[in-house]
Design an enzyme around this catalytic site. Structure first.
Site, mmCIF file in Angstrom:
data_model
loop_
_atom_site.group_PDB
_atom_site.id
_atom_site.type_symbol
_atom_site.label_atom_id
_atom_site.label_comp_id
_atom_site.label_asym_id
_atom_site.label_seq_id
_atom_site.Cartn_x
_atom_site.Cartn_y
_atom_site.Cartn_z
ATOM 1 N N HIS A 138 90.573 90.789 71.793
ATOM 2 C CA HIS A 138 92.003 91.205 71.597
ATOM 3 C C HIS A 138 91.708 92.514 71.929
ATOM 4 C CE1 HIS A 138 93.590 87.578 69.559
ATOM 5 N NE2 HIS A 138 94.605 87.718 70.320
ATOM 6 N N LYS A 142 95.016 95.837 67.918
ATOM 7 C CA LYS A 142 95.306 94.940 67.049
ATOM 8 C C LYS A 142 94.955 95.153 65.652
ATOM 9 C CE LYS A 142 95.178 90.127 66.780
ATOM 10 N NZ LYS A 142 96.683 89.928 66.362
HETATM 11 N N1 LIG Z 1 102.812 84.943 67.755
HETATM 12 C C1 LIG Z 1 102.455 85.359 68.990
HETATM 13 O O1 LIG Z 1 102.604 84.672 70.103
HETATM 14 C C2 LIG Z 1 102.057 86.851 69.046
HETATM 15 C C3 LIG Z 1 101.766 87.331 70.302
HETATM 16 C C4 LIG Z 1 101.366 88.653 70.615
HETATM 17 C C5 LIG Z 1 101.225 89.567 69.342
HETATM 18 N N2 LIG Z 1 101.673 88.805 67.992
HETATM 19 C C6 LIG Z 1 101.686 89.646 66.912
HETATM 20 O O2 LIG Z 1 102.860 90.513 66.962
HETATM 21 C C7 LIG Z 1 102.978 91.924 65.966
HETATM 22 C C8 LIG Z 1 103.170 92.673 67.246
HETATM 23 O O3 LIG Z 1 102.386 92.896 68.174
HETATM 24 P P1 LIG Z 1 102.668 94.093 69.327
HETATM 25 O O4 LIG Z 1 101.437 93.975 70.297
HETATM 26 O O5 LIG Z 1 103.952 94.289 69.898
HETATM 27 O O6 LIG Z 1 102.517 95.522 68.335
HETATM 28 P P2 LIG Z 1 102.788 96.829 68.730
HETATM 29 O O7 LIG Z 1 101.783 97.794 67.702
HETATM 30 O O8 LIG Z 1 102.787 97.014 69.972
HETATM 31 O O9 LIG Z 1 104.410 97.005 68.177
HETATM 32 C C9 LIG Z 1 104.716 96.845 66.762
HETATM 33 C C10 LIG Z 1 106.140 97.548 66.711
HETATM 34 O O10 LIG Z 1 106.396 97.478 65.422
HETATM 35 C C11 LIG Z 1 107.093 98.758 64.954
HETATM 36 N N3 LIG Z 1 107.516 98.795 63.623
HETATM 37 C C12 LIG Z 1 106.972 99.394 62.566
HETATM 38 N N4 LIG Z 1 107.627 99.440 61.529
HETATM 39 C C13 LIG Z 1 108.669 98.395 61.625
HETATM 40 C C14 LIG Z 1 109.646 97.920 60.673
HETATM 41 N N5 LIG Z 1 109.552 98.289 59.638
HETATM 42 N N6 LIG Z 1 110.443 97.284 61.281
HETATM 43 C C15 LIG Z 1 110.286 96.975 62.581
HETATM 44 N N7 LIG Z 1 109.546 97.333 63.368
HETATM 45 C C16 LIG Z 1 108.673 98.086 62.876
HETATM 46 C C17 LIG Z 1 106.615 99.835 65.521
HETATM 47 O O11 LIG Z 1 107.249 100.815 65.906
HETATM 48 C C18 LIG Z 1 106.240 99.057 66.991
HETATM 49 O O12 LIG Z 1 107.285 99.192 67.940
HETATM 50 C C19 LIG Z 1 101.449 91.925 65.993
HETATM 51 O O13 LIG Z 1 101.367 91.367 64.485
HETATM 52 C C20 LIG Z 1 100.674 90.803 66.718
HETATM 53 O O14 LIG Z 1 99.478 90.053 66.084
HETATM 54 C C21 LIG Z 1 102.020 87.805 67.981
#
Ligand SMILES: NC(=O)c1ccc[n+]([C@@H]2O[C@H](COP(=O)([O-])OP(=O)(O)OC[C@H]3O[C@@H](n4cnc5c(N)ncnc54)[C@H](O)[C@@H]3O)[C@@H](O)[C@H]2O)c1
Length: 249
Positions: A138, A142
């Site tokens: 990844h 991450k």
């Molecule tokens: N299930 C899936 O298919 C899948 C796919 C990709 C990523 N993910 C997971 O999704 C999550 C997010 O991934 P990403 O790449 O978008 O991360 P990212 O770091 O780009 O985004 C995370 C976001 O969460 C925000 N945030 C922080 N505190 C918060 C709160 N209390 N409430 C709401 N938002 C808040 C941050 O400001 C940021 O905008 C990770 O856990 C990742 O592993 C899952």
């Protein structure tokens, strides 16, 4: 297609991709939350949404699920790294009659891979000369390792391959020594490289050959589309659901 009002909890890489897909499918985004506007993350505001889509962080996801339960807003959770609390969340959701859709990976391709992974593990019961290992790659930002997808793949192997009873994660970034693999253990090696949305490989290795089951995501569109389709699917349902409840295989 019907239109729903969506709250985006987490507006990072995934939140932004989901916004694009949701708008293309005719939906309205009524709330967008990231770490800069947490004052707007209220039960009142969540009640304005038909459904919330949660892609935030392992530390914030549980609080966001709780807020959606309080608001009575169905929630689709893509965030990983919280599944040790899953049974508690599931019980609360069911006893209080809420709606939760969760998946460690929303892409159709990965869910096909999950299915083949289970079949392959069953077949490999008859071929003890093969050991099995896993690798996940990844992007550098991450936060959790091994990935939620890798853990789901590992559980699919442990449930179906009798000689494996536990998995062990290893972040191969030069800070940790490679753990010793035991015959009943499944080693998951996590690598972090610039710009990789998610690559997972399950490998069965003998002295004479190697079988690889590999999924490579080219971008985040598959995850985002799956999450929006799950949001459309859960608005009219109560309970706890995941991808195999929605997919027809
Ligand atoms: N299930 C899936 O298919 C899948 C796919 C990709 C990523 N993910 C997971 O999704 C999550 C997010 O991934 P990403 O790449 O978008 O991360 P990212 O770091 O780009 O985004 C995370 C976001 O969460 C925000 N945030 C922080 N505190 C918060 C709160 N209390 N409430 C709401 N938002 C808040 C941050 O400001 C940021 O905008 C990770 O856990 C990742 O592993 C899952």
């Amino acid at each position: 297609m019907f239109s729903v009002n969506i709250a985006l909890l987490g507006y990072g890489k995934m939140g932004k991709e989901i916004e694009q897909i949701a708008l293309q499918r005719g939906h309205t985004i009524v709330l967008k939350i990231d770490e800069t506007n947490l004052d707007q993350l209220t039960v009142e505001n969540l009640k304005r949404a038909d459904v919330a889509i949660e892609f935030s962080t392992p530390k914030t996801v549980l609080g966001n699920i709780e807020l959606c339960f309080q608001a009575g807003t169905p929630i689709v959770v893509g965030t990983t790294g919280w599944y040790e609390h899953f049974e508690d969340v599931k019980t609360k959701c069911n006893t209080e009659n809420h709606s939760l859709f969760h998946a460690t990976n929303f892409s159709i391709g990965v869910n096909i891979t999950f299915y083949i992974n289970q079949l392959l593990a069953k077949i490999m019961n008859g071929f003890a000369e093969y050991d099995v290992v896993m690798e996940e790659i990844h992007h550098l930002q991450k936060l959790d390792h091994p990935s939620g997808t890798a853990i789901t793949l590992a559980e699919g192997i442990i449930d179906n391959l009798q000689r494996k009873t536990k998995w062990q994660g290893w972040l191969n970034d030069g800070t940790e020594e490679k753990p010793i693999n035991t015959p009943d253990g499944l080693l998951i090696e996590a690598l972090r490289e610039e710009g990789i949305p998610g690559t997972h490989t399950v490998s069965y290795i003998s002295d004479i050959d190697r079988i690889d089951l590999k999924h490579t995501a080219f971008n985040r569109k598959g995850f985002a589309t799956g999450a929006v389709v799950a949001a459309e699917w859960i608005v009219s349902r109560k309970g706890v659901f995941t991808m195999k409840d929605m997919l027809s295989f």
